[in-house]
Scaffold this motif. Structure first.
Motif, mmCIF file in Angstrom:
data_model
loop_
_atom_site.group_PDB
_atom_site.id
_atom_site.type_symbol
_atom_site.label_atom_id
_atom_site.label_comp_id
_atom_site.label_asym_id
_atom_site.label_seq_id
_atom_site.Cartn_x
_atom_site.Cartn_y
_atom_site.Cartn_z
ATOM 1 N N THR A 87 -27.800 82.550 -5.452
ATOM 2 C CA THR A 87 -28.469 81.531 -5.957
ATOM 3 C C THR A 87 -28.364 81.513 -7.447
ATOM 4 O O THR A 87 -28.056 80.723 -8.268
ATOM 5 N N HIS A 88 -28.777 82.842 -7.980
ATOM 6 C CA HIS A 88 -28.794 82.959 -9.341
ATOM 7 C C HIS A 88 -27.424 82.863 -9.952
ATOM 8 O O HIS A 88 -27.329 82.288 -11.180
ATOM 9 N N LEU A 110 -26.710 79.332 -10.167
ATOM 10 C CA LEU A 110 -27.551 78.776 -11.204
ATOM 11 C C LEU A 110 -26.886 78.978 -12.810
ATOM 12 O O LEU A 110 -26.828 78.144 -13.437
ATOM 13 N N LEU A 111 -26.317 80.451 -12.722
ATOM 14 C CA LEU A 111 -25.899 80.612 -14.135
ATOM 15 C C LEU A 111 -24.721 79.863 -14.226
ATOM 16 O O LEU A 111 -24.190 79.528 -15.320
ATOM 17 N N THR A 152 -30.562 85.701 -3.095
ATOM 18 C CA THR A 152 -30.970 85.840 -4.389
ATOM 19 C C THR A 152 -29.801 85.758 -5.320
ATOM 20 O O THR A 152 -29.922 85.127 -6.458
#
Length: 529
Positions: free
Chosen positions: A322-323, A326-327, A319
């Motif tokens: 991934t975040h 994405l950021l 998590t």
């Protein structure tokens, strides 16, 4: 001569005890002198001459022992007196020669020569002590040498004999040796006594009416409550067939009547010691079984924990990664390169953490899971490993070669993990040149000896023994890794019964060695052999 022993002749047991008493110091004289003559190298001529005198005198005494106290014929007090007369002069020669060596010989000989002198003194003492058939082997028993008189120990013995006089004599002898003695007149009485009181040992007469000694022995051994009690059979019958039957049915030992106190004590002591050792062995076995069960439970707990930790830790890491990624994509065009680099640090740290968890799980599985041992083609395992590393090989322009490899008894999954770690390290820790890696194997005794050599950066000599330790890393954070790869390799080899080590020189590459023992080699098809 009649079957009964004459009054001035020694019984078989008495003669055996006497010969044993005399042979001990004589063996010291012959043994130490022979060792000194042959093992001390260049001795002074005078010392060698004195040692030869000791050897000759010792052999002369041994010949006299065989002549006058031969085990295969009756021996009387007259024979003993002749033996004593014949050994006086040889033992005096030994004493004089030992004294000469102690006076002027090398200091390193003193201890052994003193033992020779002590042996001669014991035999000279024997030549003038008062001796009778009744006390032929007056070995001076120390209180702590008798089992019943050992500090704080009083062994309880059940003596079973249908003859009252025999019971009385035996009981007195045992009490004098320091044992607690209980007597029984027949087999049924003895068996009833054993149900009321625990005994350390039973002495059972072979010939008894109604229920003879063999019947009593069988009843003792068939009862779970008494089967561990050592039983020594006693009899006036000098028959080997009786001895054989008793031993076959579980007797610990066999004594012929009449027996000397020293021999009786020695046999009882030996029987009690064997029983003590067997009891200790059973207790150790039970303890090992308990430890094994606890270890198995611990391994199961560790396995469950490893899987749970792997799942529970990897989920939040995925998590986070991934975040963050994405950021990074979302704001990448709106922040400066320095801030963007700060954003990449936690992404890389999360990836390293994820790899560390995977490696810890692999190490746990190697340590705890059962092995699936079967014939494994090393050529096939190497081929599949190279497929897994194909992108790294292509990216670094690595060259991997190998000799014909054998088929071994191993766990295919663990063997593949071993080669994956070794080849992956050879590519990862490369020099400025494209990696060149070679895998080979050769037969050595009852094992296959494998080598994986490379032209990489090498390992500093002070770290050669540390690279297989858990979390040991030599190249800092610039080179990816968790410090668990070689620890996994070492654990795999331990599980296979082999070993692994490395030879390396900094800047000149490394050669990793590992061995895999043969198991059921005759059943393994082996082209490389």
């Amino acid at each position: 001569m009649s079957s009964e022993t004459k009054l001035d002749e020694f019984s078989r047991e008495a003669l055996a005890e006497l010969r044993h008493r005399l042979r001990t110091p004589l063996n010291h004289i012959l043994g130490y002198s022979e060792m000194l003559l042959h093992d001390m190298g260049a001795l002074p001529a005078t010392v060698a001459a004195q040692l030869q005198i000791i050897q000759d005198a010792g052999k002369e005494t041994l010949n006299a022992l065989q002549q006058y106290l031969h085990a295969d014929r009756p021996v009387s007090l007259k024979d003993v007196e002749e033996f004593r007369t014949n050994i006086v002069e040889p033992m005096r020669r030994v004493s004089r020669a030992a004294g000469a060596i102690l006076e002027s010989g090398p200091a390193e000989l003193i201890t052994d020569v003193l033992r020779i002198a002590t042996g001669a003194a014991e035999l000279l003492d024997f030549t003038h002590e008062k001796l009778t058939v009744a006390r032929h082997a007056s070995v001076r028993l120390k209180a702590d040498a008798v089992p019943g008189k050992a500090a704080g120990i009083r062994a309880s013995i059940l003596a079973v004999d249908d003859d009252g006089a025999n019971r009385d004599i035996l009981a007195r002898q045992l009490q004098r040796l320091g044992f607690d003695v209980y007597v029984a007149r027949n087999g049924p009485e003895a068996l009833r006594a054993m149900t009321r009181k625990p005994f350390d040992l039973a002495l059972v007469d072979f010939m008894m009416p109604d229920m003879d000694g063999l019947d009593v022995l069988e009843a003792i051994k068939e009862n779970p409550d008494t089967c561990d009690i050592p039983v020594i059979m006693i009899s006036a019958l000098d028959e080997l067939s009786g001895v054989s039957r008793c031993i076959q049915r579980g007797a610990e030992d066999y004594l012929f009547k009449p027996f000397e106190p020293v021999l009786l004590s020695a046999r009882i002591s030996a029987a009690l010691e064997r029983t003590r050792l067997r009891t200790q062995e059973r207790e150790r076995t039970k303890e090992l079984e308990r430890i094994s069960e606890e270890l198995q439970r611990s391994n199961e707990d560790l396995k469950r924990f490893a899987y749970a930790a792997s799942h529970d830790l990897q989920a939040p890491l995925r998590t986070i990664t991934t975040h963050l990624q994405l950021l990074e994509r979302h704001v990448g065009n709106r922040i400066n390169p320095e801030d963007l680099e700060l954003l990449r640090f936690p992404v890389e740290a999360a990836k390293r953490m994820n790899q560390l968890i995977k490696d810890l799980l692999t190490y746990s599985q190697v340590s705890t899971e059962d092995r699936d041992i079967s014939p494994v083609s090393c050529d096939d395992v190497l081929a599949s490993t190279l497929e897994d590393l194909s992108s790294e090989i292509s990216e670094t322009q690595a060259t991997v070669t190998h000799d014909p490899l054998p088929t071994v008894m191993a766990d295919r999954v663990q063997l593949r993990q071993l080669l994956l770690n070794l080849l992956g390290n050879a590519i990862k820790y490369r020099s400025n040149q494209p990696p060149r890696i070679h895998v080979s194997a050769r037969r050595e005794f009852a094992a296959w000896h494998f080598t994986v050599s490379d032209n990489g950066v090498g390992i500093p000599p002070q770290h050669l023994n540390e690279v297989f330790n858990l979390f040991k890393r030599l190249h800092g954070q610039d080179v990816p890794g968790t410090g668990l790869g070689l620890s996994i390799c070492k654990r795999i080899m331990e599980r296979l019964g082999g070993r692994i080590w490395v030879e390396s020189e900094e800047g000149k590459g490394s050669v990793f060695h590992f061995t895999i023992p043969d198991q059921d080699q005759d059943e393994i098809p082996n082209e490389a052999a």
